[in-house]
Motif scaffolding. Structure first.
Motif, mmCIF file in Angstrom:
data_model
loop_
_atom_site.group_PDB
_atom_site.id
_atom_site.type_symbol
_atom_site.label_atom_id
_atom_site.label_comp_id
_atom_site.label_asym_id
_atom_site.label_seq_id
_atom_site.Cartn_x
_atom_site.Cartn_y
_atom_site.Cartn_z
ATOM 1 N N HIS A 1 5.940 -45.011 6.438
ATOM 2 C CA HIS A 1 5.541 -46.424 6.369
ATOM 3 C C HIS A 1 6.449 -47.225 7.298
ATOM 4 O O HIS A 1 7.508 -46.739 7.725
ATOM 5 C CB HIS A 1 5.578 -46.940 4.929
ATOM 6 N N HIS B 1 9.248 -44.600 8.782
ATOM 7 C CA HIS B 1 10.205 -43.722 8.102
ATOM 8 C C HIS B 1 9.634 -43.296 6.760
ATOM 9 O O HIS B 1 8.694 -43.905 6.254
ATOM 10 C CB HIS B 1 11.529 -44.473 7.859
ATOM 11 N N TYR C 1 13.348 -60.559 6.910
ATOM 12 C CA TYR C 1 12.865 -60.381 8.280
ATOM 13 C C TYR C 1 12.691 -61.791 8.856
ATOM 14 O O TYR C 1 11.754 -62.498 8.488
ATOM 15 C CB TYR C 1 11.523 -59.659 8.284
ATOM 16 N N ARG D 1 9.831 -63.077 6.442
ATOM 17 C CA ARG D 1 9.350 -62.306 5.293
ATOM 18 C C ARG D 1 10.539 -61.821 4.464
ATOM 19 O O ARG D 1 11.594 -61.500 5.030
ATOM 20 C CB ARG D 1 8.549 -61.098 5.782
ATOM 21 N N VAL E 1 7.181 -51.644 8.873
ATOM 22 C CA VAL E 1 6.833 -53.063 8.756
ATOM 23 C C VAL E 1 6.678 -53.626 10.158
ATOM 24 O O VAL E 1 7.569 -53.484 11.002
ATOM 25 C CB VAL E 1 7.891 -53.860 7.950
ATOM 26 N N ASP F 1 11.051 -42.642 2.709
ATOM 27 C CA ASP F 1 12.221 -43.008 1.913
ATOM 28 C C ASP F 1 12.929 -41.731 1.461
ATOM 29 O O ASP F 1 12.308 -40.706 1.244
ATOM 30 C CB ASP F 1 11.814 -43.882 0.730
ATOM 31 N N PHE G 1 15.415 -48.442 -4.717
ATOM 32 C CA PHE G 1 15.348 -47.004 -4.430
ATOM 33 C C PHE G 1 15.957 -46.225 -5.593
ATOM 34 O O PHE G 1 17.081 -46.532 -6.011
ATOM 35 C CB PHE G 1 16.151 -46.664 -3.174
HETATM 36 O O1 LIG Z 1 10.048 -54.423 3.584
HETATM 37 C C1 LIG Z 1 9.199 -53.600 3.291
HETATM 38 O O2 LIG Z 1 8.051 -53.929 2.944
HETATM 39 C C2 LIG Z 1 9.478 -52.123 3.354
HETATM 40 C C3 LIG Z 1 10.937 -51.776 3.362
HETATM 41 C C4 LIG Z 1 11.163 -50.309 3.421
HETATM 42 O O3 LIG Z 1 10.277 -49.531 3.648
HETATM 43 C C5 LIG Z 1 12.517 -49.768 3.193
HETATM 44 O O4 LIG Z 1 13.497 -50.546 3.131
HETATM 45 O O5 LIG Z 1 12.639 -48.528 3.062
#
Ligand SMILES: O=C(O)CCC(=O)C(=O)O
Ligand SMILES: [Fe+2]
Length: 343
Positions: A269, A210, A191, A287, A271, A212, A293
């Motif tokens: 969740h 979103h 980021y 970041r 960011v 996961d 996953f």
């Molecule tokens: O970068 C993060 O802390 C979360 C990333 C995330 O939630 C994702 O890629 O599904």
């Protein structure tokens, strides 16, 4: 078990051993309770060496420092479900269960997620092929990623075993049987630094809210912060999940929610910009994070487990294969993928 300030429990795997002792039973029960009540947990003493995590962050940094043209020699294919390779800033807009092409277009128009990413998976994945940069651009990068994927795979099997021990209605080898392919995905996320005003105006976020898609996610984050998790007791309110040195963030994905007929939470969740520090000037800090996953075998059907439904509590979701479900959600994530899944 200790409760972290935001309400996300810390589960200490020290003493888990081969999963047969009294201590393992206690860890598994605490872990299951965290998955049921919040859908998120910080895991410590999992056996993943910190220097391996540090080494993976260092590869990630080196990769994103490469010139854009070099990163673009390993481009993410146009189809969202071919989730491999490099995606530049603005290519992806994470959406939550939006599959209508016109609505996706409108959401993307509001400013895509302000991030760049590199995705890779098992070389044996039946769903898609890896896309690498040539070795000479960053010698050792591919081997470093593959090595970290094997660390993630061992972590996955240990932690899913703990979940099976703590979870009602699940045979202890259930997750082993569903995850033999190791069809997992390692994602490097960057980021970039940006003016605070960009985030404050709502023009851009780092990643939209979103859930996961697959079984579960292990997330390694640097010390910057910005990850937020929806409060289970106050829908719509997001609570920070700040980095804890040495801890990996675990979260439940949609498959576990479906298997458990909603007993486990695949929690929203997102960011956002990191917390502002007194020494920060007009730009936020960049970041880095590394999610891993874990997916069930693509041809396996995900359906509510016996014992989780009955006349009083019918099945909430129709059965679907793991592959179909993941592809449907990935195709809604990519700008111009031109493929529209159905809900
Ligand atoms: O970068 C993060 O802390 C979360 C990333 C995330 O939630 C994702 O890629 O599904
Ligand atoms: Fe996520």
């Amino acid at each position: 078990m200790t409760i972290q300030e935001a309400g996300i429990p810390i589960i200490d795997f020290d003493g888990f051993g081969d999963g047969t002792g009294e201590r393992a039973k206690q860890i598994s029960e605490d872990f299951y309770a965290a998955c049921r009540d919040i859908g998120f947990a910080y895991l410590v003493n999992t056996g993943v060496p910190q220097d391996e995590v540090d080494a993976m962050f260092s590869w990630s940094k080196k990769f994103f420092e490469l010139p854009y043209e070099v990163k673009m020699t390993a481009p993410h294919p146009p189809r969202g479900d071919q989730h491999r390779g490099y995606s530049g800033v603005g290519v992806e807009q994470v959406s939550q269960m939006v599959f209508d092409e016109a609505r996706l277009h409108e959401l993307r128009g509001k400013g895509a997620d302000f991030k760049e990413s590199f995705d890779m998976g098992s070389d044996h994945s039946p769903r898609c092929q890896n896309v690498w940069i040539e070795e000479h651009y960053l010698p050792g990068f591919r081997a470093g990623c593959e090595h970290f994927m094997s660390i993630g795979r061992a972590l996955q099997m240990k932690v899913l075993h703990a979940l099976a021990l703590g979870m009602p209605h699940v045979p202890t080898d259930f997750f082993d049987r569903y995850h033999t392919d190791g069809d997992n995905q390692l994602r490097l996320l960057h980021y970039p630094s940006a003016p605070w005003s960009v985030f404050e105006s709502g023009e851009k976020g780092r990643i939209g809210a979103h859930t996961d898609f697959s079984t579960c996610t292990f997330l390694f984050q640097d010390d910057v912060g910005g990850l937020e998790v929806e409060s289970p007791s106050h829908p719509g309110i997001f609570i920070p999940a700040p980095p804890i040195k040495g801890a990996v963030v675990f979260n439940i994905g949609d498959f576990l929610m479906r298997w458990s007929n909603d007993e486990l939470h695949s929690t929203l969740h997102r960011v956002r910009a990191p917390p502002r520090r007194p020494e920060d000037e007009e730009m936020t800090r960049e970041r880095f994070s590394i999610p891993y996953f874990c997916s069930a075998n693509a041809d396996m059907t995900i359906d509510a487990l016996p014992g989780t439904f009955g006349p009083e509590n019918p099945k909430k979701y129709a059965p679907i294969t793991a592959g179909e479900y993941v592809n449907m959600r990935l195709n809604a994530t990519y700008v111009g993928s031109g493929i529209n899944g159905s809900a």
